[in-house]
Write a protein that holds these residues in place. Structure first.
Motif, PDB file in Angstrom:
ATOM      1  N   ASP A 214       4.685  10.261   2.749  1.00 48.43           N
ATOM      2  CA  ASP A 214       4.432   9.744   1.504  1.00 48.43           C
ATOM      3  C   ASP A 214       4.857   8.103   1.183  1.00 48.43           C
ATOM      4  O   ASP A 214       4.619   7.560   0.526  1.00 48.43           O
ATOM      5  CB  ASP A 214       4.991  10.614   0.099  1.00 48.43           C
ATOM      6  CG  ASP A 214       6.447  10.490   0.424  1.00 48.43           C
ATOM      7  OD1 ASP A 214       6.993  10.218   1.468  1.00 48.43           O
ATOM      8  OD2 ASP A 214       7.023  10.591  -0.652  1.00 48.43           O
ATOM      9  N   ARG A 215       5.341   7.504   2.393  1.00 48.13           N
ATOM     10  CA  ARG A 215       5.513   6.248   2.391  1.00 48.13           C
ATOM     11  C   ARG A 215       5.222   5.391   3.429  1.00 48.13           C
ATOM     12  O   ARG A 215       5.264   5.739   4.768  1.00 48.13           O
ATOM     13  CB  ARG A 215       7.240   6.199   2.539  1.00 48.13           C
ATOM     14  CG  ARG A 215       8.119   7.059   1.747  1.00 48.13           C
ATOM     15  CD  ARG A 215       9.557   6.848   1.881  1.00 48.13           C
ATOM     16  NE  ARG A 215      10.221   7.544   1.306  1.00 48.13           N
ATOM     17  CZ  ARG A 215      11.495   7.967   1.180  1.00 48.13           C
ATOM     18  NH1 ARG A 215      12.126   7.472   2.034  1.00 48.13           N
ATOM     19  NH2 ARG A 215      12.062   8.496   0.217  1.00 48.13           N
ATOM     20  N   PRO A 216       4.287   4.286   3.280  1.00 47.97           N
ATOM     21  CA  PRO A 216       3.468   3.723   4.190  1.00 47.97           C
ATOM     22  C   PRO A 216       4.435   2.752   5.140  1.00 47.97           C
ATOM     23  O   PRO A 216       5.476   2.176   4.516  1.00 47.97           O
ATOM     24  CB  PRO A 216       2.596   2.781   3.417  1.00 47.97           C
ATOM     25  CG  PRO A 216       3.423   2.383   2.094  1.00 47.97           C
ATOM     26  CD  PRO A 216       3.977   3.924   1.827  1.00 47.97           C
ATOM     27  N   ASP A 217       4.147   2.633   6.486  1.00 46.92           N
ATOM     28  CA  ASP A 217       5.019   1.798   7.199  1.00 46.92           C
ATOM     29  C   ASP A 217       4.810   0.287   6.802  1.00 46.92           C
ATOM     30  O   ASP A 217       3.412   0.060   6.591  1.00 46.92           O
ATOM     31  CB  ASP A 217       4.607   2.115   8.600  1.00 46.92           C
ATOM     32  CG  ASP A 217       5.121   3.481   9.107  1.00 46.92           C
ATOM     33  OD1 ASP A 217       5.956   4.148   8.370  1.00 46.92           O
ATOM     34  OD2 ASP A 217       4.572   3.979  10.007  1.00 46.92           O
ATOM     35  N   PRO A 218       5.621  -0.633   7.325  1.00 45.86           N
ATOM     36  CA  PRO A 218       5.598  -1.973   7.074  1.00 45.86           C
ATOM     37  C   PRO A 218       4.618  -2.547   8.145  1.00 45.86           C
ATOM     38  O   PRO A 218       5.266  -3.461   8.888  1.00 45.86           O
ATOM     39  CB  PRO A 218       6.837  -2.592   6.896  1.00 45.86           C
ATOM     40  CG  PRO A 218       7.718  -1.657   7.909  1.00 45.86           C
ATOM     41  CD  PRO A 218       6.999   0.001   7.474  1.00 45.86           C
ATOM     42  N   VAL A 219       3.364  -2.202   8.306  1.00 42.69           N
ATOM     43  CA  VAL A 219       2.575  -2.815   9.477  1.00 42.69           C
ATOM     44  C   VAL A 219       2.204  -4.203   9.344  1.00 42.69           C
ATOM     45  O   VAL A 219       2.145  -4.779  10.443  1.00 42.69           O
ATOM     46  CB  VAL A 219       0.910  -1.626   9.383  1.00 42.69           C
ATOM     47  CG1 VAL A 219       1.616  -0.330   9.771  1.00 42.69           C
ATOM     48  CG2 VAL A 219       0.477  -1.745   8.310  1.00 42.69           C
ATOM     49  N   GLU A 220       2.077  -4.499   8.020  1.00 40.42           N
ATOM     50  CA  GLU A 220       1.950  -5.944   8.248  1.00 40.42           C
ATOM     51  C   GLU A 220       3.072  -6.957   8.745  1.00 40.42           C
ATOM     52  O   GLU A 220       2.723  -7.935   9.514  1.00 40.42           O
ATOM     53  CB  GLU A 220       1.486  -6.618   6.755  1.00 40.42           C
ATOM     54  CG  GLU A 220       0.180  -6.115   6.130  1.00 40.42           C
ATOM     55  CD  GLU A 220      -0.338  -6.622   4.926  1.00 40.42           C
ATOM     56  OE1 GLU A 220       0.378  -7.645   4.398  1.00 40.42           O
ATOM     57  OE2 GLU A 220      -1.058  -6.058   4.058  1.00 40.42           O
ATOM     58  N   GLY A 221       4.283  -6.496   8.181  1.00 44.34           N
ATOM     59  CA  GLY A 221       5.237  -7.312   8.747  1.00 44.34           C
ATOM     60  C   GLY A 221       5.371  -7.218  10.124  1.00 44.34           C
ATOM     61  O   GLY A 221       5.799  -8.258  10.932  1.00 44.34           O
ATOM     62  N   LEU A 222       5.204  -6.102  10.476  1.00 37.62           N
ATOM     63  CA  LEU A 222       5.686  -5.713  12.166  1.00 37.62           C
ATOM     64  C   LEU A 222       4.594  -6.545  12.852  1.00 37.62           C
ATOM     65  O   LEU A 222       4.740  -7.063  13.841  1.00 37.62           O
ATOM     66  CB  LEU A 222       5.611  -4.147  12.231  1.00 37.62           C
ATOM     67  CG  LEU A 222       5.967  -3.900  13.802  1.00 37.62           C
ATOM     68  CD1 LEU A 222       7.345  -4.283  14.125  1.00 37.62           C
ATOM     69  CD2 LEU A 222       5.828  -2.327  13.827  1.00 37.62           C
ATOM     70  N   GLY A 252     -12.780 -13.077   9.668  1.00 39.46           N
ATOM     71  CA  GLY A 252     -11.695 -12.458  10.149  1.00 39.46           C
ATOM     72  C   GLY A 252     -11.736 -10.848  10.117  1.00 39.46           C
ATOM     73  O   GLY A 252     -12.975 -10.493   9.704  1.00 39.46           O
ATOM     74  N   ARG A 253     -10.881 -10.187  10.494  1.00 33.21           N
ATOM     75  CA  ARG A 253     -10.789  -8.649  10.320  1.00 33.21           C
ATOM     76  C   ARG A 253     -10.957  -7.956   9.401  1.00 33.21           C
ATOM     77  O   ARG A 253     -11.501  -7.109   8.859  1.00 33.21           O
ATOM     78  CB  ARG A 253      -9.802  -8.096  11.371  1.00 33.21           C
ATOM     79  CG  ARG A 253      -9.658  -8.564  12.840  1.00 33.21           C
ATOM     80  CD  ARG A 253      -8.580  -8.240  13.657  1.00 33.21           C
ATOM     81  NE  ARG A 253      -8.334  -6.772  13.591  1.00 33.21           N
ATOM     82  CZ  ARG A 253      -9.014  -6.003  14.615  1.00 33.21           C
ATOM     83  NH1 ARG A 253      -9.633  -6.366  15.517  1.00 33.21           N
ATOM     84  NH2 ARG A 253      -8.591  -4.519  14.433  1.00 33.21           N
ATOM     85  N   GLY A 254      -9.624  -8.451   8.373  1.00 33.52           N
ATOM     86  CA  GLY A 254      -9.618  -8.163   6.964  1.00 33.52           C
ATOM     87  C   GLY A 254      -9.337  -6.707   6.865  1.00 33.52           C
ATOM     88  O   GLY A 254      -9.174  -5.867   5.905  1.00 33.52           O
ATOM     89  N   ASP A 255      -8.831  -5.835   8.014  1.00 34.22           N
ATOM     90  CA  ASP A 255      -8.349  -4.699   8.069  1.00 34.22           C
ATOM     91  C   ASP A 255      -6.927  -4.402   7.997  1.00 34.22           C
ATOM     92  O   ASP A 255      -6.153  -3.473   7.912  1.00 34.22           O
ATOM     93  CB  ASP A 255      -9.110  -3.732   8.976  1.00 34.22           C
ATOM     94  CG  ASP A 255      -8.985  -4.238  10.258  1.00 34.22           C
ATOM     95  OD1 ASP A 255      -8.228  -5.388  10.510  1.00 34.22           O
ATOM     96  OD2 ASP A 255      -9.202  -3.652  11.288  1.00 34.22           O
ATOM     97  N   MET A 256      -6.069  -5.564   8.139  1.00 35.44           N
ATOM     98  CA  MET A 256      -4.728  -5.551   8.396  1.00 35.44           C
ATOM     99  C   MET A 256      -3.881  -6.334   7.589  1.00 35.44           C
ATOM    100  O   MET A 256      -3.017  -6.010   6.886  1.00 35.44           O
ATOM    101  CB  MET A 256      -4.268  -5.667   9.778  1.00 35.44           C
ATOM    102  CG  MET A 256      -3.044  -5.455  10.092  1.00 35.44           C
ATOM    103  SD  MET A 256      -2.473  -5.407  11.857  1.00 35.44           S
ATOM    104  CE  MET A 256      -0.910  -4.929  11.741  1.00 35.44           C
TER     105      MET A 256
END
Length: 415
Positions: A214-222, A252-256
């Motif tokens: 239930d917790r999203p990973d910090p994918v943008e920062g990583l 741009g991609r716009g998906d991340m």
């Protein structure tokens, strides 16, 4: 512990070993350190070679790790160098690669379960390169491996290899340090700091507590942190050759990352597309907290810490050493490798410094195995008297490439 000694005749083994209570350099203790490793070849008692992996690599130096879901750099990351008939010949040597504490590929780290059954997160103790080396020594003790024929490492794995010469100088006969240095310079320290802040300012990082469905990973920062890393690893020439200023479309991609309304007016360049793709793939396979822990360990490493100089730190080492550097690598420069060579020479250690002409940047030690393999393989076999090593050390000429070292170009950054 899962096994007490190396299985005779076994050609590939992959396991996770509980080495028991472990005290980190910080003074903190965990009750059970799990250490993941992969080994190749047959142990004869005197032929063990330890290969130290890079920052986000794994124990799968030549294997594919299909049982652990790894990909990219973590999957067979040096299979052009390690394997049957290759530079580090697994027909001759028993090759062990150990995943370091703090990582996320089987060895205990922030993403692994703590004593309460929940992931450690940032409650996991801080890790240092010294901790990596001591964990490797414990794993080898468990396997019944004593003195090592060689320790080989690239990038921060080269720092790990250097630490072996400091902590266990009597355990290493030959040392190979590829694309590494005695310490990071201020520019690299600064870039690593920015990369870490890109993770810790991602709202989903949540102080390191992001584990759970239930917790999203910090994918943008990583992803942003990894993009900074990619820019550090490539040279200007290699980027110009690979991308130039070419457009990959618009918008741009716009998906991340958050959409930029103005982006539709400007070209979305190939270099941006590449970085976005690599960020997305990396965020799928690596843990953000582990990235924080491992970059801090790399930043903290200083060969001379506790000694008057690098030479003093290496004074007890009585083996032989090979240093390999690349002219296009500004992350770990040829001057830094030469400084290391001088430190070895000060202690009368037989040493060769092999300088590879390359414009690939730091990536070169992975994408140009035909240049790395001959001197590395000859050194592991014959020491500084090896033919390719001697050729380079004496006259700066091209190494002998008569042997077949399977020069397959498989950049970790193209996966």
């Amino acid at each position: 512990m899962s096994r007490g000694r190396v299985a005779p005749g076994r050609q590939v083994e992959s396991d996770v070993v509980d080495v028991g209570e472990f005290q980190f350099e910080s003074g903190e203790i965990i009750p059970n350190l799990q250490v993941a490793y992969e080994a190749y070849g047959e142990f004869t008692g005197t032929n063990a070679v330890v290969v130290c992996h890079g920052l986000t690599g794994s124990q799968h130096v030549a294997g594919h790790g299909t049982d652990s879901g790894v990909s990219g750099q973590a999957r067979a990351w040096w299979s052009d160098i390690v394997g049957p008939g290759k530079a580090i010949d697994t027909n001759e040597y028993y090759v062990i690669c150990v995943n370091v504490p703090g990582s996320c590929y089987g060895t205990s780290g922030p993403a692994s379960d703590g004593p309460d059954g929940e992931p450690w997160g940032t409650d996991f103790p801080p890790v240092t390169v010294s901790d990596w080396t001591r964990a490797q020594r414990l794993l080898l003790d468990h396997l019944g491996v004593g003195r090592l024929h060689a320790v080989v490492g690239g990038s921060v794995g080269g720092m790990n290899a250097l630490d072996w010469a400091v902590q266990y100088p009597d355990d290493v006969e030959r040392l190979v340090v590829v694309a590494a240095a005695a310490r990071l310079d201020p520019q690299c320290l600064g870039l690593d700091a920015v990369a870490r802040r890109s993770i810790t300012t991602d709202p989903n990082w949540n102080g390191g507590d992001y584990y759970g469905e239930d917790r999203p990973d910090p994918v943008e920062g990583l992803g942003l942190a990894r993009q900074i890393g990619h820019l550090m690893y490539l040279s200007k020439d290699s980027m110009d050759r690979k991308f130039g200023r070419r457009s990959a479309g618009r918008g741009g991609r716009g998906d991340m990352y958050p959409a930029d309304p103005a982006a539709a007016f400007f070209p979305y360049r190939e270099v941006e597309s590449y970085l976005d793709y690599q960020a997305e793939k990396f965020a799928e396979r690596f843990d953000a907290n582990s990235y924080l822990y491992l970059t801090r360990a790399m930043d903290d490493f200083d060969l001379s810490e506790g000694y008057e100089s690098d030479a003093a730190a290496l004074a007890a080492f009585e083996g032989e050493a090979l240093l390999v550097s690349f002219t296009g690598d500004w992350h770990f420069t040829t001057d830094q490798s030469e400084s290391l060579a001088e430190a070895f020479r000060a202690g009368d250690v037989p040493v060769a410094h092999h300088v590879v002409e390359s414009d690939h940047g730091h990536d070169a030690f992975l994408v140009e195995p035909e240049k790395v393999g001959p001197p590395l393989g000859d050194f592991v076999t014959d020491g500084v008297d090896g033919r390719a090593v001697t050729d380079t050390a004496t006259d700066g000429g091209e190494p002998d490439t008569e042997k077949d070292f399977a020069p397959v170009h498989s950049s970790l950054f193209s996966r």
